[in-house]
Write an enzyme that holds these catalytic residues in place. Structure first.
Site, PDB file in Angstrom:
ATOM      1  N   ASP A 107      28.907  46.011  81.263  1.00 49.61           N
ATOM      2  CA  ASP A 107      30.366  46.028  81.369  1.00 49.61           C
ATOM      3  C   ASP A 107      30.884  44.661  80.923  1.00 49.61           C
ATOM      4  O   ASP A 107      31.118  44.450  79.732  1.00 49.61           O
ATOM      5  CB  ASP A 107      30.724  46.355  82.823  1.00 49.61           C
ATOM      6  CG  ASP A 107      32.155  46.800  82.977  1.00 49.61           C
ATOM      7  OD1 ASP A 107      32.921  46.661  82.022  1.00 49.61           O
ATOM      8  OD2 ASP A 107      32.523  47.279  84.064  1.00 49.61           O
ATOM      9  N   LYS A 135      29.496  49.432  77.368  1.00 52.12           N
ATOM     10  CA  LYS A 135      30.945  49.672  77.404  1.00 52.12           C
ATOM     11  C   LYS A 135      31.675  48.767  76.436  1.00 52.12           C
ATOM     12  O   LYS A 135      31.313  47.595  76.275  1.00 52.12           O
ATOM     13  CB  LYS A 135      31.479  49.389  78.815  1.00 52.12           C
ATOM     14  CG  LYS A 135      31.700  50.631  79.625  1.00 52.12           C
ATOM     15  CD  LYS A 135      32.471  50.333  80.893  1.00 52.12           C
ATOM     16  CE  LYS A 135      32.473  51.576  81.770  1.00 52.12           C
ATOM     17  NZ  LYS A 135      33.104  51.349  83.060  1.00 52.12           N
TER      18      LYS A 135
HETATM   19  C1  PRP Z   1      26.810  47.728  87.874  1.00 52.46           C
HETATM   20  C2  PRP Z   1      25.699  47.970  86.864  1.00 52.46           C
HETATM   21  C3  PRP Z   1      25.315  46.594  86.441  1.00 52.46           C
HETATM   22  C4  PRP Z   1      26.608  45.819  86.554  1.00 52.46           C
HETATM   23  C5  PRP Z   1      27.209  45.697  85.197  1.00 52.46           C
HETATM   24  O1  PRP Z   1      26.219  47.519  89.102  1.00 52.46           O
HETATM   25  O2  PRP Z   1      24.633  48.661  87.430  1.00 52.46           O
HETATM   26  O3  PRP Z   1      24.334  46.028  87.287  1.00 52.46           O
HETATM   27  O4  PRP Z   1      27.479  46.570  87.411  1.00 52.46           O
HETATM   28  O5  PRP Z   1      28.393  44.984  85.260  1.00 52.46           O
HETATM   29  P1  PRP Z   1      28.666  43.661  84.432  1.00 52.46           P
HETATM   30  O6  PRP Z   1      28.200  43.887  83.017  1.00 52.46           O
HETATM   31  O7  PRP Z   1      30.174  43.539  84.526  1.00 52.46           O
HETATM   32  O8  PRP Z   1      27.965  42.504  85.083  1.00 52.46           O
HETATM   33  P2  PRP Z   1      26.963  47.733  90.494  1.00 52.46           P
HETATM   34  O9  PRP Z   1      27.346  46.374  91.028  1.00 52.46           O
HETATM   35  O10 PRP Z   1      28.072  48.736  90.346  1.00 52.46           O
HETATM   36  O11 PRP Z   1      25.824  48.287  91.431  1.00 52.46           O
HETATM   37  P3  PRP Z   1      24.943  49.626  91.357  1.00 52.46           P
HETATM   38  O12 PRP Z   1      23.949  49.438  90.220  1.00 52.46           O
HETATM   39  O13 PRP Z   1      24.271  49.662  92.691  1.00 52.46           O
HETATM   40  O14 PRP Z   1      25.859  50.802  91.133  1.00 52.46           O
END
Ligand code: PRP
Length: 183
Positions: A107, A135
């Site tokens: 993201d 994304k």
């Molecule tokens: C989500 C995903 C990544 C991170 C990406 O984890 O799994 O680890 O966010 O976001 P970024 O590129 O903005 O750093 P989340 O914190 O939602 O936890 P989860 O994997 O337990 O759903």
């Protein structure tokens, strides 16, 4: 389709096909690198990547060791600060080994940027990234993702491991969550 989903992005069959392609690419890339006694170390970033990692590992036709990390960003959940706290660290020593970080989604890219730097400091032979979704996100951190499943829009995507409030992770397809569910 689940009532809370407005549109399906990729169905089960398309996902399986793409994961199989990624597995074949990884197999071809690592065949010459992995010594007879060693294995690729796949680092699954909990929790979202668990579904993808389980499928990807089985699509790679080389020995794979699976390990897990759980990380969380400091600060509120809406804005990623880029400072990451390790909640669960690896069980294995990656020194001199070939590592692939397996993520469900890039993201802002800040989690992976931190993780790659952290793992690189442990002296591995290499660290690459396999992200199921990439994304389109403005201002995304510069990141070299060697293996990407799909490019996707900057929308609320759930299923195939991705959640909203710990729901929908077990949907076998990827879909866009209806906005009234989270607004
Ligand atoms: C989500 C995903 C990544 C991170 C990406 O984890 O799994 O680890 O966010 O976001 P970024 O590129 O903005 O750093 P989340 O914190 O939602 O936890 P989860 O994997 O337990 O759903």
């Amino acid at each position: 389709m689940h009532d809370d989903i407005s549109r399906q992005l990729f169905d089960e069959q398309r996902i399986a096909q793409r994961v199989s392609e990624l597995g074949a690419t990884i197999t071809a890339d690592y065949q010459p690198l992995i010594a007879a006694h060693d294995q690729i170390v796949m680092v699954c970033v909990l929790r979202g990547a668990a579904v993808f990692a389980a499928d990807l590992a089985r699509a790679v036709k080389l020995p794979v060791e699976m390990d897990y990390m759980c990380v969380s960003s400091y600060g509120d959940s809406a804005t990623s600060s880029g400072t990451v706290r390790i909640q669960k660290d690896l069980s294995t020593n990656i020194k001199g080994r070939h590592v692939i970080i397996v993520e469900d989604v890039v993201d802002t890219g800040l989690t992976l940027k931190y993780l790659r730097k952290n793992l690189m400091s442990r002296g591995p032979a290499s660290v690459q990234i396999a992200a199921f979704l990439h994304k389109q996100h403005e201002g995304q951190a510069q990141l070299d993702c060697r293996y990407i499943g799909f490019e996707c829009p900057d929308e609320f995507i759930v299923g195939y491991g991705l959640d909203y409030a710990e729901r929908y992770r077990n949907l076998p397809y990827l879909g866009i969550l209806k906005s009234e569910i989270y607004s």
